[in-house]
Enzyme design. Structure first.
Site, PDB file in Angstrom:
ATOM      1  N   CYS A  69       0.796  -1.232   0.000  1.00 39.10           N
ATOM      2  CA  CYS A  69       0.000   0.000   0.000  1.00 39.10           C
ATOM      3  C   CYS A  69       0.822   1.273   0.000  1.00 39.10           C
ATOM      4  O   CYS A  69       0.530   2.215  -0.750  1.00 39.10           O
ATOM      5  CB  CYS A  69      -0.981   0.004   1.173  1.00 39.10           C
ATOM      6  SG  CYS A  69      -0.202   0.174   2.812  1.00 39.10           S
ATOM      7  N   HIS A 108      -1.919   1.367   7.028  1.00 40.10           N
ATOM      8  CA  HIS A 108      -2.398   1.387   5.649  1.00 40.10           C
ATOM      9  C   HIS A 108      -2.462   2.840   5.180  1.00 40.10           C
ATOM     10  O   HIS A 108      -2.622   3.764   5.989  1.00 40.10           O
ATOM     11  CB  HIS A 108      -3.776   0.728   5.532  1.00 40.10           C
ATOM     12  CG  HIS A 108      -4.241   0.563   4.122  1.00 40.10           C
ATOM     13  ND1 HIS A 108      -3.557  -0.210   3.203  1.00 40.10           N
ATOM     14  CD2 HIS A 108      -5.313   1.068   3.447  1.00 40.10           C
ATOM     15  CE1 HIS A 108      -4.188  -0.172   2.038  1.00 40.10           C
ATOM     16  NE2 HIS A 108      -5.247   0.598   2.160  1.00 40.10           N
ATOM     17  N   ASP A 126      -7.861   4.028  -3.513  1.00 40.26           N
ATOM     18  CA  ASP A 126      -6.888   3.124  -2.902  1.00 40.26           C
ATOM     19  C   ASP A 126      -6.479   2.093  -3.950  1.00 40.26           C
ATOM     20  O   ASP A 126      -7.285   1.259  -4.356  1.00 40.26           O
ATOM     21  CB  ASP A 126      -7.508   2.437  -1.680  1.00 40.26           C
ATOM     22  CG  ASP A 126      -6.519   1.569  -0.926  1.00 40.26           C
ATOM     23  OD1 ASP A 126      -5.361   1.467  -1.345  1.00 40.26           O
ATOM     24  OD2 ASP A 126      -6.921   0.978   0.102  1.00 40.26           O
TER      25      ASP A 126
END
Length: 270
Positions: A69, A108, A126
């Site tokens: 991420c 994250h 995302d």
């Protein structure tokens, strides 16, 4: 330094217009998720992934690699900023698999995106979650609004918090239920804080990313390698599971099906 846009677009197979519109954002996000796999190989072989844009371009754009991420969303944020979008970085807490009441650290990274001149408000983006329930398109940041994108359904819910900032929770529809993916607040995350979170994920002895975890989304399905377990999910929902125990078979799998040329030292976990 910024990422070379021409090289990036070639990497994800995208040739759309570069005006910073919602359609462009939607198309880019989908192309990125399909074009660059999710993987944590650097962590497994003992390296903290660099978030420097020069290194990210060398690895995710020029190299046959993916990332997790912090890498993926850092790269994507730079691309969007170059195109003229407003980008705010948020750190979040992964809730998948969490026990009731468990508070996990902010490990994250997600993005809040504003489309210039559009007046549509902010969108959650995302490209670094990786799972079969992850976002494939921008999600309007409107609590309770259900949006279907590329066959996946998502919504954002607001929770009251002990602190001054309400907690936003990204949820995905899975079968007959809504599952929680990640929670975050709207306080912008400065780059040093993102760097610390990245270091924590890569080095903490109890980090889930200390084991091999690779995912790839295709138009016709999804691949997930968790340790030695490979799960194939077809577009119709059919699931097949197999084990990958041999080092040579693992390398061949990473190259042929995930599009990754792994560095030395990657072996199946026993």
């Amino acid at each position: 330094m910024s990422v070379d846009l021409d090289k990036y677009f070639a990497r994800i197979g995208w040739d759309g217009g570069r005006a910073p519109t919602l359609d462009t954002l939607r198309s880019l996000q989908h192309a990125h998720v399909l074009g660059i796999p999710f993987e944590n190989i650097d962590v497994v072989v003992g390296t903290v992934p660099s978030l420097d844009l020069t290194d990210l371009e060398a690895k995710l754009v020029a190299g046959s690699r993916g990332g997790y991420c912090f890498e993926q969303n850092t790269l994507f944020a730079d691309v969007l900023e170059q195109l003229g979008y407003g980008v705010t970085r948020y750190t979040g807490r992964v809730r998948v698999g969490a026990r009731p009441g468990e508070i996990r650290p902010r490990t994250h990274l997600v993005l809040g995106i504003e489309v210039p001149g559009g007046g549509e408000g902010r969108y959650l983006v995302d490209v670094g979650f990786g799972s079969i329930d992850a976002l494939l398109e921008p999600l309007p940041m409107v609590p309770g609004l259900v949006r279907e994108g590329r066959g996946r359904r998502h919504r954002l819910e607001l929770e009251e918090a002990d602190g001054p900032a309400p907690v936003w929770v990204l949820q995905a529809r899975s079968g007959d239920a809504w599952i929680e993916l990640v929670s975050f607040t709207l306080d912008a995350a400065p780059l040093p804080d993102i760097g610390v979170a990245n270091w924590h994920v890569a080095t903490h002895p109890r980090s889930p990313f200390r084991r091999l975890f690779v995912q790839r989304t295709h138009v016709d399905g999804h691949l997930a390698l968790d340790g030695t377990t490979l799960t194939r999910t077809a577009r119709d929902g059919t699931v097949t599971v197999e084990r990958v125990d041999d080092p040579e078979a693992l390398r061949e799998l990473l190259e042929s099906e995930f599009g990754i040329t792994p560095p030395p030292g990657v072996r199946p976990e026993r």
